[in-house]
Design a protein around this motif. Structure first.
Motif, PDB file in Angstrom:
ATOM      1  N   LEU A 189      72.482  13.332  82.651  1.00  0.00           N
ATOM      2  CA  LEU A 189      72.632  11.887  82.859  1.00  0.00           C
ATOM      3  C   LEU A 189      73.378  11.256  81.689  1.00  0.00           C
ATOM      4  O   LEU A 189      74.320  10.484  81.882  1.00  0.00           O
ATOM      5  CB  LEU A 189      71.248  11.235  83.001  1.00  0.00           C
ATOM      6  N   ARG A 190      72.967  11.591  80.469  1.00  0.00           N
ATOM      7  CA  ARG A 190      73.592  10.981  79.296  1.00  0.00           C
ATOM      8  C   ARG A 190      75.074  11.319  79.204  1.00  0.00           C
ATOM      9  O   ARG A 190      75.895  10.445  78.884  1.00  0.00           O
ATOM     10  CB  ARG A 190      72.874  11.442  78.020  1.00  0.00           C
ATOM     11  N   GLU A 191      75.429  12.553  79.469  1.00  0.00           N
ATOM     12  CA  GLU A 191      76.832  12.956  79.362  1.00  0.00           C
ATOM     13  C   GLU A 191      77.709  12.204  80.356  1.00  0.00           C
ATOM     14  O   GLU A 191      78.834  11.803  80.037  1.00  0.00           O
ATOM     15  CB  GLU A 191      76.952  14.464  79.581  1.00  0.00           C
ATOM     16  N   VAL A 192      77.205  12.002  81.567  1.00  0.00           N
ATOM     17  CA  VAL A 192      77.980  11.252  82.562  1.00  0.00           C
ATOM     18  C   VAL A 192      78.073   9.786  82.168  1.00  0.00           C
ATOM     19  O   VAL A 192      79.124   9.143  82.315  1.00  0.00           O
ATOM     20  CB  VAL A 192      77.365  11.407  83.969  1.00  0.00           C
ATOM     21  N   ILE A 193      76.980   9.229  81.651  1.00  0.00           N
ATOM     22  CA  ILE A 193      76.994   7.828  81.210  1.00  0.00           C
ATOM     23  C   ILE A 193      78.011   7.635  80.086  1.00  0.00           C
ATOM     24  O   ILE A 193      78.725   6.628  80.048  1.00  0.00           O
ATOM     25  CB  ILE A 193      75.588   7.394  80.751  1.00  0.00           C
ATOM     26  N   GLU A 194      78.103   8.591  79.184  1.00  0.00           N
ATOM     27  CA  GLU A 194      79.105   8.505  78.121  1.00  0.00           C
ATOM     28  C   GLU A 194      80.510   8.416  78.711  1.00  0.00           C
ATOM     29  O   GLU A 194      81.368   7.687  78.195  1.00  0.00           O
ATOM     30  CB  GLU A 194      78.995   9.717  77.206  1.00  0.00           C
ATOM     31  N   MET A 195      80.752   9.159  79.784  1.00  0.00           N
ATOM     32  CA  MET A 195      82.063   9.097  80.454  1.00  0.00           C
ATOM     33  C   MET A 195      82.292   7.725  81.064  1.00  0.00           C
ATOM     34  O   MET A 195      83.398   7.166  80.980  1.00  0.00           O
ATOM     35  CB  MET A 195      82.150  10.176  81.533  1.00  0.00           C
ATOM     36  N   PHE A 196      81.264   7.155  81.669  1.00  0.00           N
ATOM     37  CA  PHE A 196      81.386   5.811  82.240  1.00  0.00           C
ATOM     38  C   PHE A 196      81.637   4.778  81.153  1.00  0.00           C
ATOM     39  O   PHE A 196      82.346   3.791  81.375  1.00  0.00           O
ATOM     40  CB  PHE A 196      80.125   5.445  83.020  1.00  0.00           C
ATOM     41  N   TRP A 197      81.056   4.988  79.985  1.00  0.00           N
ATOM     42  CA  TRP A 197      81.260   4.065  78.863  1.00  0.00           C
ATOM     43  C   TRP A 197      82.737   3.982  78.480  1.00  0.00           C
ATOM     44  O   TRP A 197      83.221   2.931  78.094  1.00  0.00           O
ATOM     45  CB  TRP A 197      80.436   4.547  77.665  1.00  0.00           C
ATOM     46  N   GLU A 198      83.439   5.113  78.611  1.00  0.00           N
ATOM     47  CA  GLU A 198      84.844   5.170  78.216  1.00  0.00           C
ATOM     48  C   GLU A 198      85.799   4.827  79.350  1.00  0.00           C
ATOM     49  O   GLU A 198      87.008   4.728  79.136  1.00  0.00           O
ATOM     50  CB  GLU A 198      85.175   6.574  77.690  1.00  0.00           C
ATOM     51  N   ASP A 199      85.285   4.640  80.550  1.00  0.00           N
ATOM     52  CA  ASP A 199      86.120   4.361  81.715  1.00  0.00           C
ATOM     53  C   ASP A 199      86.318   2.855  81.874  1.00  0.00           C
ATOM     54  O   ASP A 199      85.355   2.121  82.118  1.00  0.00           O
ATOM     55  CB  ASP A 199      85.461   4.929  82.972  1.00  0.00           C
ATOM     56  N   PRO A 200      87.539   2.345  81.757  1.00  0.00           N
ATOM     57  CA  PRO A 200      87.772   0.900  81.850  1.00  0.00           C
ATOM     58  C   PRO A 200      87.475   0.310  83.227  1.00  0.00           C
ATOM     59  O   PRO A 200      87.201  -0.883  83.340  1.00  0.00           O
ATOM     60  CB  PRO A 200      89.261   0.756  81.496  1.00  0.00           C
ATOM     61  N   GLN A 201      87.531   1.123  84.272  1.00  0.00           N
ATOM     62  CA  GLN A 201      87.249   0.604  85.605  1.00  0.00           C
ATOM     63  C   GLN A 201      85.754   0.371  85.823  1.00  0.00           C
ATOM     64  O   GLN A 201      85.354  -0.511  86.574  1.00  0.00           O
ATOM     65  CB  GLN A 201      87.762   1.568  86.685  1.00  0.00           C
ATOM     66  N   THR A 202      84.930   1.140  85.144  1.00  0.00           N
ATOM     67  CA  THR A 202      83.484   1.015  85.301  1.00  0.00           C
ATOM     68  C   THR A 202      82.966  -0.148  84.470  1.00  0.00           C
ATOM     69  O   THR A 202      83.017  -0.129  83.248  1.00  0.00           O
ATOM     70  CB  THR A 202      82.779   2.316  84.864  1.00  0.00           C
ATOM     71  N   GLU A 203      82.440  -1.172  85.153  1.00  0.00           N
ATOM     72  CA  GLU A 203      81.921  -2.348  84.466  1.00  0.00           C
ATOM     73  C   GLU A 203      80.400  -2.374  84.411  1.00  0.00           C
ATOM     74  O   GLU A 203      79.813  -3.170  83.668  1.00  0.00           O
ATOM     75  CB  GLU A 203      82.450  -3.613  85.153  1.00  0.00           C
ATOM     76  N   ALA A 204      79.760  -1.548  85.228  1.00  0.00           N
ATOM     77  CA  ALA A 204      78.303  -1.460  85.241  1.00  0.00           C
ATOM     78  C   ALA A 204      77.912  -0.061  85.683  1.00  0.00           C
ATOM     79  O   ALA A 204      78.695   0.637  86.338  1.00  0.00           O
ATOM     80  CB  ALA A 204      77.701  -2.506  86.178  1.00  0.00           C
ATOM     81  N   VAL A 205      76.696   0.353  85.335  1.00  0.00           N
ATOM     82  CA  VAL A 205      76.234   1.700  85.652  1.00  0.00           C
ATOM     83  C   VAL A 205      74.879   1.649  86.343  1.00  0.00           C
ATOM     84  O   VAL A 205      74.000   0.871  85.952  1.00  0.00           O
ATOM     85  CB  VAL A 205      76.129   2.568  84.374  1.00  0.00           C
ATOM     86  N   LEU A 206      74.720   2.470  87.358  1.00  0.00           N
ATOM     87  CA  LEU A 206      73.438   2.640  88.034  1.00  0.00           C
ATOM     88  C   LEU A 206      72.950   4.060  87.810  1.00  0.00           C
ATOM     89  O   LEU A 206      73.683   5.025  88.052  1.00  0.00           O
ATOM     90  CB  LEU A 206      73.564   2.377  89.543  1.00  0.00           C
ATOM     91  N   ILE A 207      71.709   4.192  87.346  1.00  0.00           N
ATOM     92  CA  ILE A 207      71.067   5.492  87.158  1.00  0.00           C
ATOM     93  C   ILE A 207      70.007   5.667  88.234  1.00  0.00           C
ATOM     94  O   ILE A 207      69.162   4.783  88.421  1.00  0.00           O
ATOM     95  CB  ILE A 207      70.399   5.592  85.773  1.00  0.00           C
ATOM     96  N   ILE A 208      70.042   6.789  88.928  1.00  0.00           N
ATOM     97  CA  ILE A 208      68.981   7.119  89.877  1.00  0.00           C
ATOM     98  C   ILE A 208      68.291   8.380  89.363  1.00  0.00           C
ATOM     99  O   ILE A 208      68.884   9.459  89.337  1.00  0.00           O
ATOM    100  CB  ILE A 208      69.530   7.343  91.295  1.00  0.00           C
ATOM    101  N   GLY A 209      67.063   8.221  88.943  1.00  0.00           N
ATOM    102  CA  GLY A 209      66.313   9.327  88.379  1.00  0.00           C
ATOM    103  C   GLY A 209      65.199   9.791  89.302  1.00  0.00           C
ATOM    104  O   GLY A 209      64.996   9.259  90.395  1.00  0.00           O
ATOM    105  N   GLU A 210      64.457  10.794  88.838  1.00  0.00           N
ATOM    106  CA  GLU A 210      63.332  11.346  89.583  1.00  0.00           C
ATOM    107  C   GLU A 210      62.239  11.733  88.603  1.00  0.00           C
ATOM    108  O   GLU A 210      62.471  11.810  87.395  1.00  0.00           O
ATOM    109  CB  GLU A 210      63.749  12.600  90.362  1.00  0.00           C
ATOM    110  N   ILE A 211      61.071  12.012  89.134  1.00  0.00           N
ATOM    111  CA  ILE A 211      60.015  12.553  88.298  1.00  0.00           C
ATOM    112  C   ILE A 211      60.434  13.917  87.769  1.00  0.00           C
ATOM    113  O   ILE A 211      61.280  14.591  88.345  1.00  0.00           O
ATOM    114  CB  ILE A 211      58.686  12.672  89.066  1.00  0.00           C
TER     115      ILE A 211
END
Length: 299
Positions: A189-211
């Protein structure tokens, strides 16, 4: 701009002549994905659907077609070899849809991909899609719409529900990544979020987790230390009893760190918008964006 998968990427499907591989390869191609090769040992020299050349090995497919992404539909007993073949070919991205790969085998693969810096998504995942450009996986393409919300998820079907809600709100998605629910997998999850942080098109992030596991807490801590974009999160399994598996090995509570309560608390402490109901995922993402914008106005 997209993370992981672009319109120009050339995809080879390992296991393309199998039941699921052939079905989803056709859907990916219809969506616009550049399926340039199929790999099935013993069927090299043939042609799939009159247009896609077949090869005995991924190495040969890469040499002949220039493919840089591998999409794997190989059955579990042989999927490890397929992943290792993709790693040895130094593919830019490896996406393994296969479910049921033994944990010990994945532990060996994890070590290998870390050593070589290979991006692996999955196994036991829906894949990756960049709406309007390319999809490599099993997700229904029609519910996606190009937009500004990046989605990273441990669940398949919950991702589709979230996508549909976000599409109906008119926000759309920049990229959607299903990392898989097995306890040992590729990108976290963290590694993908880091990619979204650097992507100018991505303005918000949704995380869907599980137990199960501690990836959500790790991601929450990283976001807390690196606040850059609005984030919303939903965690499945609130009513699951201790020790209960939810369909796959990754969704099992082992100690307090794997509980929904622990994950939600970590998200709250990181300033992430917590969503409590599946039916309110889209609404929650919209609220996270509004809250972030109000903070920016105050700053």
């Amino acid at each position: 701009m997209a993370i992981l998968l672009k319109k120009t990427d050339r995809v080879a499907v390992q296991g393309i002549t199998g039941k699921y591989g052939s079905f989803h390869a056709r859907l990916c191609r219809e969506y616009g994905t550049k399926i340039t090769a199929g790999v099935t040992p013993g069927k090299g020299g043939g042609v799939f659907d009159e247009t896609i050349p077949l090869f005995d090995t991924l190495k040969e497919a890469k040499e002949k077609t220039g493919c840089n992404v591998s999409l794997i539909f190989v059955p579990a007993p042989f999927a490890v070899d397929a992943i290792m073949e993709a790693v040895s070919c130094q593919m830019d991205l490896v996406i393994c849809i296969t479910e049921g790969i033994p944990i010990l085998d994945m532990a060996k693969i994890k070590r290998k991909i870390v050593q070589q810096g290979i991006k692996l998504v999955g196994p036991n995942c829906p894949g990756v899609i960049t709406p309007g450009e390319s999809k490599a996986g099993i997700m229904p393409g029609y519910i996606h719409k190009p937009g500004k919300v990046g989605i990273v998820s441990r669940s398949g079907t919950l991702t589709y529900e979230a996508v549909w809600q976000i599409t109906r709100l008119g926000l759309g998605q920049s990229s959607c990544v299903g990392i898989g629910g097995d306890p040992i997998h590729g990108l976290s999850l963290r590694e993908v979020i880091e990619m979204f942080w650097e992507d100018p098109q991505t303005e918000a992030v949704l995380i869907i987790g599980e137990i199960g596991g501690g990836e959500e807490q790790e991601a929450a801590q990283w976001i807390k230390e690196n606040p850059k974009k609005p984030v919303a999160a939903f965690v499945a399994g609130l009513t699951a009893p201790l020790g209960k598996r939810m369909g796959h090995a990754g969704a099992i509570i082992l100690g307090q760190s794997g509980t929904v309560a622990a994950k939600l608390e970590a998200f709250r402490e990181a300033g992430i918008k917590v969503i409590h109901s599946v039916s309110e995922i889209g609404k929650g993402v919209g609220e996270a964006i509004d809250q972030w914008n109000r903070k920016k106005m105050v700053w």
